[in-house]
Motif scaffolding. Structure first.
Motif, mmCIF file in Angstrom:
data_model
loop_
_atom_site.group_PDB
_atom_site.id
_atom_site.type_symbol
_atom_site.label_atom_id
_atom_site.label_comp_id
_atom_site.label_asym_id
_atom_site.label_seq_id
_atom_site.Cartn_x
_atom_site.Cartn_y
_atom_site.Cartn_z
ATOM 1 N N ILE A 121 40.032 37.202 48.833
ATOM 2 C CA ILE A 121 39.006 37.109 47.795
ATOM 3 C C ILE A 121 38.094 35.922 48.082
ATOM 4 O O ILE A 121 36.856 36.030 48.032
ATOM 5 N N VAL A 158 41.044 36.133 38.864
ATOM 6 C CA VAL A 158 41.498 35.979 40.255
ATOM 7 C C VAL A 158 41.711 34.533 40.695
ATOM 8 O O VAL A 158 42.115 34.295 41.832
ATOM 9 N N GLY A 166 40.933 40.975 49.074
ATOM 10 C CA GLY A 166 39.969 41.526 48.132
ATOM 11 C C GLY A 166 40.163 43.014 47.933
ATOM 12 O O GLY A 166 39.862 43.557 46.858
ATOM 13 N N LEU A 169 42.243 44.436 44.824
ATOM 14 C CA LEU A 169 41.753 44.433 43.447
ATOM 15 C C LEU A 169 41.477 45.858 42.979
ATOM 16 O O LEU A 169 41.374 46.789 43.779
ATOM 17 N N GLN A 174 36.722 44.998 42.443
ATOM 18 C CA GLN A 174 36.129 44.977 43.774
ATOM 19 C C GLN A 174 34.602 44.985 43.686
ATOM 20 O O GLN A 174 33.927 44.282 44.455
ATOM 21 N N LEU A 177 33.503 41.660 42.762
ATOM 22 C CA LEU A 177 33.655 40.782 43.925
ATOM 23 C C LEU A 177 32.458 40.948 44.859
ATOM 24 O O LEU A 177 31.945 39.963 45.401
#
Length: 272
Positions: A121, A158, A166, A169, A174, A177
């Motif tokens: 992440i 997170v 990542g 997720l 996502q 993100l």
């Protein structure tokens, strides 16, 4: 000199609909070809500063193709050819001197399907600042990552697992993100191509709330098949049909008082 009004003489468009007093992005007489096939036909429109504008229209109408012109993503398609002019802060983005790498940092993009890198992440968000040299040191990079995740509404979910993949997720996480990754390089414009089409209603609501918040800082262009979503998130809406820009206006007016019969037919469900 081209008279822009003449481009729309057969439609019920006004100059005020197409142009913005504080335009950040300007498209002028843009045509897009795939081989000999014309996908976009003479489109002219401004994207205002800190404006959220939606592109709507039937599948295959060219709205995503036109969106990708703004950060030169169509360059990756060998058969694609673009005519006309697109400027960012009055600089022609198709000038031979333009480097597309920094351009795509200034005009970020969020795709239809969440596409986090196969990294942690943290590294997903840190990737852009690293390659563009935007962080002075590790502490500065940590701050960029944290701030970007906070602005994407993801930090609280997170912050205790930044080193986790990542890709682990949820779909909605996502996508947020990917939005954090886009804003980590301080873009001027964010392009969103059907950002919620693969998400459930709860995740969609979070993304729409995020778009509202980010619209106070960035110019955002969103392509969506959902007229309800366009009505919820955008200040202006542009309707495309068969590669042509048919109508542009304030979102409420487009959905309640469309001026062109093709727009009215789409809004009412007669075509789609």
């Amino acid at each position: 000199m081209v008279n822009i009004k003449d481009d729309f003489k057969d439609l019920d468009l006004t100059v005020g609909d197409v142009f913005s007093k504080d335009a950040r992005l300007k498209a002028r007489n843009v045509n897009v070809f795939y081989g000999i096939n014309k996908a976009i036909n003479n489109v002219t429109i401004d994207i205002g500063n800190k404006e959220v504008i939606s592109f709507i229209g039937p599948s295959g109408c060219g709205k995503s193709t036109f969106l990708r012109c703004f950060n030169r993503m169509n360059d990756t398609i060998d058969s694609c050819r673009i005519e006309g002019k697109i400027t960012l802060e009055d600089e022609n983005i198709y000038d031979d001197k333009i480097d597309v790498v920094p351009l795509r940092a200034r005009i970020g993009m969020v795709f239809q399907k969440p596409n986090p890198f196969p990294k942690s992440i943290y590294d997903n968000v840190a990737y852009g600042p690293r390659i563009h040299g935007l962080s002075e040191n590790k502490e500065h990079l940590d701050n960029i990552v944290e701030e970007s995740l906070k602005r994407a509404g993801l930090w609280e979910e997170v912050n205790d697992r930044l080193l986790s993949p990542g890709t682990g997720l949820s779909g909605g996480q996502q996508q947020r993100l990917c939005i954090a990754r886009a804003i980590a390089v301080s873009p001027e414009v964010i392009l969103m191509d059907e950002p919620c089409s693969a998400l459930d209603p709860i995740a969609t609501a979070k993304i729409e709330e995020l778009i509202h918040e980010l619209g106070n800082e960035y110019s955002i262009v969103i392509v969506t098949h959902s007229m309800q979503q366009a009505a919820r998130v955008s200040k202006r809406t542009a309707y495309f049909h068969l590669g042509k820009l048919i109508e542009v206006g304030k979102t409420k007016e487009i959905f309640t008082r469309p001026r062109h019969n093709q727009t009215e037919a789409y809004i009412s469900g007669k075509i789609g």
